[in-house]
Design an enzyme around this catalytic site. Structure first.
Site: not given
Length: 281
Positions: A9, A83, A116, A148, A152
């Site tokens: 993560i 994240n 990747k 932003y 996204k």
């Protein structure tokens, strides 16, 4: 080697979504490698059995080093959670381009670079899951968060392509689109706000400033609740292609399908554009 799900993560600083996801995956029995640029920001995760690594997703050497270290030590990676992200708040006419580049480089190209690096190992095993954290503003861009929002939206678009290109190798690609989740991300966004003295938007500055912490207002979803929902979906054998969850998330899904004239009318009022005063010499 381990028989538990190995979960890597990014962006796990204390107080954020990644930290909560690390805790929850560990509580569910996964072998968690939690990462962030400053390893001291991961304090406390060791109590849940998480491993900690310093990782900068904007640095290819850092990515390669950490991924290889995990492969050498544990054998494989079952789930990658992309994240880590960077905020950018302000009118597009005012945004500092350095802030814009940092936001896009981190949210889009950092996510791609991680994908990747890990997908190559997953493809060799014929299985794996890549989870990219997008946002509800990837469905409907808002004023004062244009950079932003576009970053996204790019994550969503990129994930749609990765999902198709990696499926033949047994790799699932999932988008998580959080709504208003209680975290420290709003404070990080507030630091990027820039309203120059000669801005076209000085008369509505309070709306621009308020946008930074909009997701942290009353009624938002605690990150522990968000993490519980997401982890349950990710640990299913077949995960949904999109996991949209959190306060106000359904509203943005609705905005995605609304006619533009209706969405624009709502946003004009919500974000103070209907109060904008034309500057005259």
């Amino acid at each position: 080697m381990t028989h538990r799900k190995v979960v890597l993560i990014t962006g796990c600083s204390k107080g954020g979504i990644g930290y909560a996801l690390s805790q929850k995956f560990a509580q569910e029995g996964s072998h968690v490698i939690a990462t962030t640029r400053n390893i001291s920001a991961l304090e406390g995760l060791e109590e849940f059995g998480c491993e900690k690594e310093a990782l900068d997703i904007n640095d290819q050497n850092s990515i390669d080093t950490v991924v290889q270290k995990v492969i050498d030590r544990v054998g494989h990676i079952d789930v990658l959670i992309n994240n880590a992200g960077a905020p950018a708040v302000g009118a597009l006419m005012d945004i500092d381009l350095q802030v814009a580049h940092q936001c896009v480089n981190t949210n889009v190209f950092g996510t791609l670079a991680m994908s990747k690096a890990v997908a190559l190992h997953m493809a060799k095993r014929g299985s794996g899951k890549i989870v990219n954290v997008g946002s509800v503003v990837g469905y409907a861009a808002t004023p004062w968060a244009g950079v932003y929002s576009l970053s996204k939206a790019a994550v969503h678009s990129m994930s749609d392509t990765l999902r198709l290109e990696l499926k033949p190798f047994g790799i699932q690609v999932v988008v998580v689109a959080p709504g208003s989740i209680k975290s420290n991300f709003g404070n990080a966004g507030a630091k990027t706000v820039n309203i120059p003295e000669d801005s076209l938007y000085t008369s509505v500055a309070k709306f621009v400033i308020a946008r930074a912490n909009m997701s942290q207002s009353a009624g938002n979803t605690p990150n522990e609740v968000f993490a519980t929902h997401v982890v349950k979906k990710i640990l299913q054998p077949v995960s949904p292609k999109y996991i949209t969850y959190g306060a106000n998330s359904w509203v943005f899904l609705l905005f995605y399908y609304l006619p533009f004239f209706l969405k624009d009318m709502i946003f004009n009022r919500k974000f103070g554009l209907n109060q904008l005063k034309l500057k005259k010499d």
